[in-house]
Design a protein around this motif. Structure first.
Motif, short mmCIF file in Angstrom:
data_model
loop_
_atom_site.label_atom_id
_atom_site.label_comp_id
_atom_site.label_asym_id
_atom_site.label_seq_id
_atom_site.Cartn_x
_atom_site.Cartn_y
_atom_site.Cartn_z
N MET A 1 16.81 23.26 14.32
CA MET A 1 17.49 22.31 15.20
C MET A 1 18.50 23.04 16.09
N ASP A 2 18.43 22.82 17.39
CA ASP A 2 19.33 23.48 18.33
C ASP A 2 20.60 22.64 18.47
N VAL A 3 21.71 23.17 17.97
CA VAL A 3 22.97 22.42 18.00
C VAL A 3 23.78 22.72 19.26
N MET A 4 23.33 23.70 20.05
CA MET A 4 24.12 24.08 21.21
C MET A 4 24.30 22.93 22.21
N PRO A 5 23.26 22.12 22.53
CA PRO A 5 23.49 20.98 23.44
C PRO A 5 24.57 20.01 22.94
N LEU A 6 24.59 19.76 21.63
CA LEU A 6 25.61 18.87 21.07
C LEU A 6 27.00 19.49 21.20
N LEU A 7 27.10 20.79 20.91
CA LEU A 7 28.39 21.46 21.05
C LEU A 7 28.87 21.45 22.50
N LEU A 8 27.96 21.67 23.43
CA LEU A 8 28.32 21.65 24.85
C LEU A 8 28.78 20.25 25.27
N LEU A 9 28.10 19.23 24.78
CA LEU A 9 28.48 17.86 25.11
C LEU A 9 29.89 17.55 24.62
N VAL A 10 30.16 17.86 23.35
CA VAL A 10 31.47 17.55 22.77
C VAL A 10 32.58 18.37 23.44
N ALA A 11 32.34 19.68 23.58
CA ALA A 11 33.38 20.55 24.14
C ALA A 11 33.64 20.21 25.61
N GLY A 12 32.57 20.03 26.38
CA GLY A 12 32.74 19.74 27.80
C GLY A 12 33.41 18.40 28.05
N SER A 13 32.97 17.36 27.35
CA SER A 13 33.55 16.03 27.56
C SER A 13 35.00 15.99 27.09
N ALA A 14 35.31 16.67 25.99
CA ALA A 14 36.69 16.70 25.50
C ALA A 14 37.59 17.43 26.49
N ALA A 15 37.11 18.53 27.06
CA ALA A 15 37.91 19.29 28.02
C ALA A 15 38.20 18.46 29.27
N ILE A 16 37.19 17.76 29.77
CA ILE A 16 37.39 16.93 30.97
C ILE A 16 38.32 15.76 30.68
N SER A 17 38.15 15.14 29.51
CA SER A 17 39.01 14.03 29.13
C SER A 17 40.46 14.48 29.01
N SER A 39 24.40 16.08 35.31
CA SER A 39 23.05 15.69 34.88
C SER A 39 21.95 16.36 35.69
N TYR A 40 22.26 16.79 36.93
CA TYR A 40 21.24 17.42 37.77
C TYR A 40 21.47 18.92 37.95
N VAL A 41 22.41 19.48 37.19
CA VAL A 41 22.61 20.93 37.24
C VAL A 41 21.45 21.61 36.53
N PRO A 42 20.82 22.60 37.16
CA PRO A 42 19.68 23.28 36.51
C PRO A 42 20.09 23.88 35.16
N GLY A 43 19.22 23.68 34.19
CA GLY A 43 19.45 24.24 32.87
C GLY A 43 20.19 23.35 31.91
N VAL A 44 20.75 22.24 32.41
CA VAL A 44 21.45 21.32 31.51
C VAL A 44 20.43 20.56 30.67
N PRO A 45 20.60 20.52 29.35
CA PRO A 45 19.63 19.82 28.50
C PRO A 45 19.55 18.32 28.85
N LEU A 46 18.42 17.72 28.50
CA LEU A 46 18.24 16.29 28.73
C LEU A 46 18.81 15.53 27.53
N TYR A 47 19.87 14.78 27.76
CA TYR A 47 20.52 14.04 26.69
C TYR A 47 20.01 12.60 26.69
N THR A 48 19.31 12.23 25.63
CA THR A 48 18.81 10.87 25.51
C THR A 48 19.74 10.05 24.63
N LEU A 49 20.14 8.90 25.13
CA LEU A 49 21.03 8.03 24.37
C LEU A 49 20.20 7.25 23.37
N ASP A 50 20.31 7.61 22.11
CA ASP A 50 19.51 7.01 21.04
C ASP A 50 20.29 5.84 20.42
N PRO A 51 19.79 4.60 20.56
CA PRO A 51 20.51 3.45 19.98
C PRO A 51 20.61 3.52 18.47
#
Length: 530
Positions: A1-17, A39-51
């Motif tokens: 399981m690749d955890v890097m997209p999750l880490l990038l999401l948490v770290a990036g959103s926390a920094a901006i907030s 969301s349209y930057v090349p190389g950014v993972p596709l984040y699907t919002l899972d209910p």
């Protein structure tokens, strides 16, 4: 399981907030905008919002933190407007928005349109409270918005389930829908009432703060999952338990309260930031599935739905505000007269959020082997409604409040009330101290007894000093000066301890003990004057 997209999401959103706190833009809006841009930057993972992740794993802790910070007594005092918004308005918006969309989109079944109405009906808890805190709304309006946002998700999710059952042809009837709604509401209430007392008992009887905080982190998930097992409302169960625990938090050990506050503030900060980033990151997914509705037609539907969502809230809020006092002398006597400004702010503070998107993504893919009617269009309209309300209403709410000149919190009156309360508590504590010192079993050397009296005196005077004049030389208040000098003294002690550790006079375990003691003293000094 690749955890890097999750880490990038948490770290990036926390920094901006965190960066948003230094700007006039509310943090949720800046994080959403960043998500849209990234969301349209090349190389950014596709984040699907899972209910299946958002609803059971993200929603409970966010509701728990919001309810813990709410006032049970305040919500009880505003029960009528809160109920009218969290239940009445959500059902009203479900039918109005659904009916308008049914008339707008050719070939869209009414049942599918009502599914969409339930999806976009509930304003978002996180967005409403974040903006309310930022702009300093009057306490009554803040309480109403918080109460609405705590309970409206339960109404919307139940309405969504009933509408989906009708759309997929499971024989849903008015009687069945009402029965499911009552099961969800009263079932969730019952689970909350059953769980809250034993959970609180456990919190007060566990002896270690670490175990108590572990339990605290599990509580919202336990309440939500237990209620959902029997199709009751997990949302209501979480809110009921959290309101009770917050109301009786004073019975918990002080170390637990200190740790718990820090832990939950961190959890809420990370989840809120990640949630709003996920909203913006859904743009490629939503647009990719739009298909035949791409272009001007989709934009026309989006603008129409946004307008209906905004107008429907005004149509509900004003009659719900003014009719009950007109019809009931008791309500009129208890609540007094309302001007037009407060309802206007409540009506405009109807931002939608991640719950709407999560519910939308849980719309079934098929009905009897055939694709759910216009599912991709419904997802797109949910996304545009969420973004539209967050941007348009979220950005304009602070200047609107300033324009309307709504009275903010009376900080001087609050400080006076705090000072009087502290004076009464200090007098009672002094009397108790003298009673204890008169018993020979509690004999203390005179300097230590005097220190206890000095601490009480300092606590009593600290609040009154907040009303005093600033230092003419530094511009600091007395509180600021006290806090700064206290920090300087503690910092000096800390430097000495570290120097002694480096000289091998102290080991690291002893250093940690001494530093923790200083940390607690610094926290106490800060809280005395905060």
């Amino acid at each position: 399981m690749d955890v890097m997209p999750l880490l990038l999401l948490v770290a990036g959103s926390a920094a901006i907030s965190a960066a948003a706190r230094r700007t006039p833009v509310p943090a949720p809006l800046l994080v959403v905008a960043a998500g849209l841009a990234v969301s349209y930057v090349p190389g950014v993972p596709l984040y699907t919002l899972d209910p299946h992740v958002v609803l059971p794993l993200v929603l409970p802790p966010l509701l728990h933190t919001a309810a813990i910070d709410s006032s049970y007594l305040g919500l009880r005092a505003q029960l009528r407007p809160v109920a009218l918004l969290s239940v009445g308005y959500v059902l009203f918006a479900t039918f109005v928005v659904g009916w308008v969309l049914y008339l707008l989109v050719p070939g869209l079944p009414l049942t599918a349109a009502l599914v969409f109405g339930a999806v976009v009906a509930p304003p978002d808890a996180v967005a409403a409270t974040a903006v309310a805190r930022r702009v300093g709304l009057p306490s009554r309006i803040t309480t109403i918005l918080q109460g609405e946002s705590l309970l409206n998700d339960a109404t919307a999710i139940t309405a969504f389930r009933v509408a989906v059952a009708a759309a997929v042809g499971e024989g849903a009837t008015w009687a069945g829908g009402i029965g499911e709604f009552l099961l969800a509401a009263f079932g969730g209430l019952a689970f909350g009432l059953v769980l809250m007392v034993p959970l609180h008992w456990l919190r007060t009887h566990l002896k270690e703060a670490l175990l108590q905080n572990t339990l605290s982190l599990l509580i919202p998930f336990v309440a939500y999952a237990a209620a959902e097992q029997v199709h009751a409302s997990g949302v209501i169960a979480v809110v009921v338990v959290a309101l009770y625990l917050g109301h009786r938090a004073w019975e918990v050990d002080f170390a637990t309260r200190l740790q718990e506050e820090a832990v939950w503030r961190m959890v809420a900060f990370v989840l809120e930031a990640a949630v709003f980033a996920l909203i913006g990151l859904q743009l490629p997914i939503v647009l990719a599935g739009l298909g035949e509705y791409a272009g001007v037609e989709a934009a026309r539907y989006a603008l129409a739905v946004f307008a209906v969502v905004v107008v429907a809230r005004f149509v509900w809020v004003y009659p719900a505000t003014f009719l009950p006092p007109l019809l009931s002398a008791r309500i009129r006597e208890r609540e007094g007269r309302s001007g037009w400004k407060s309802p206007f702010v409540i009506a405009w503070a109807g931002m939608r959020g991640v719950v709407s998107l999560a519910i939308a993504f849980s719309i079934p893919l098929t009905v009897d082997g055939v694709g759910f009617p216009q599912r991709n269009l419904l997802l797109f309209l949910t996304f545009t409604t969420v973004i539209g309300t967050l941007v348009v209403q979220g950005l304009t709410l602070p200047p609107l409040i300033r324009l309307l000149k709504l009275p903010g919190r009376d900080t001087r009156a609050e400080t006076l009330a705090e000072a009087n309360a502290q004076a009464q508590a200090s007098r009672a504590a002094e009397q108790r101290l003298e009673e204890l010192l008169s018993d020979e079993r509690n004999a203390l050397p005179a300097p230590l007894a005097e220190r206890l009296r000095t601490i009480l005196e300092r606590r009593r005077n600290a609040v009154w000093e907040r009303l005093g004049q600033a230092n003419p030389v530094t511009g600091e208040s007395v509180d600021d000066t006290y806090r700064r000098l206290s920090r300087e003294m503690i910092s000096t002690e800390r430097d000495v301890f570290v120097r002694l550790r480096d000289a091998r006079y102290l080991d690291d375990e002893m250093l940690r003990t001494l530093l923790r003691r200083l940390d607690l003293e610094e926290a106490a000094a800060y809280r005395e004057t905060a």
